[in-house]
Design a protein around this motif. Sequence first.
Motif, short mmCIF file in Angstrom:
data_model
loop_
_atom_site.label_atom_id
_atom_site.label_comp_id
_atom_site.label_asym_id
_atom_site.label_seq_id
_atom_site.Cartn_x
_atom_site.Cartn_y
_atom_site.Cartn_z
N GLY A 94 -4.83 -7.18 6.86
CA GLY A 94 -4.42 -8.09 5.91
C GLY A 94 -4.40 -7.54 4.43
O GLY A 94 -4.30 -8.25 3.47
N VAL A 95 -4.14 -6.26 4.25
CA VAL A 95 -4.06 -5.53 3.01
C VAL A 95 -2.68 -4.79 2.78
O VAL A 95 -2.30 -4.10 3.69
N GLU A 96 -2.11 -5.23 1.67
CA GLU A 96 -0.88 -4.47 1.44
C GLU A 96 -1.10 -3.43 0.46
O GLU A 96 -1.61 -3.88 -0.61
N VAL A 97 -0.62 -2.27 0.78
CA VAL A 97 -0.77 -1.26 -0.08
C VAL A 97 0.33 -0.68 -0.58
O VAL A 97 1.44 -0.56 -0.14
N LYS A 98 0.57 -0.19 -2.09
CA LYS A 98 1.59 0.23 -2.59
C LYS A 98 1.18 1.66 -3.29
O LYS A 98 -0.13 1.49 -4.01
N ILE A 99 1.78 2.65 -3.13
CA ILE A 99 1.24 4.05 -3.69
C ILE A 99 2.40 4.44 -4.31
O ILE A 99 3.70 4.58 -3.94
N LYS A 100 2.05 5.01 -5.65
CA LYS A 100 3.04 5.70 -6.52
C LYS A 100 2.54 7.07 -6.94
O LYS A 100 1.53 7.20 -7.34
N VAL A 101 3.38 8.02 -6.76
CA VAL A 101 3.00 9.28 -6.93
C VAL A 101 3.45 10.07 -8.22
O VAL A 101 4.66 9.61 -8.53
#
Length: 101
Positions: A94-101
């Motif tokens: 149920g968790v949306e993850v957005k990752i920026k490097v």
Amino acid sequence: MSQNIRIKLQSYDHLLLDNSMEKIIKSVIPTGVIIKGPIPLPTVKKIYTVLRSPHVNKKSREQYVLPKHKRFLEICNARSTTIDALMKLELASGVEVKIKV
């Protein structure tokens, strides 16, 4: 090579979101990084209005609120071991993850 990683989590359930944030922090701390956060971002509330009856009583309505909770986490001085720890991590569905490097 060190870099900064920014992680933004979104969910409709705040408890699920906090548990996921704790999992990320516990898996990343042993790699020797600096963590800034978790920072709670403003909650977006979506309001839906529905008529109770399709034919009569136009003034009789129900409202449903769907809040979307957000958290932000920044990992400084990330190494390859930190990225490997994040890749192996399993979060709730149920968790949306957005990752920026």
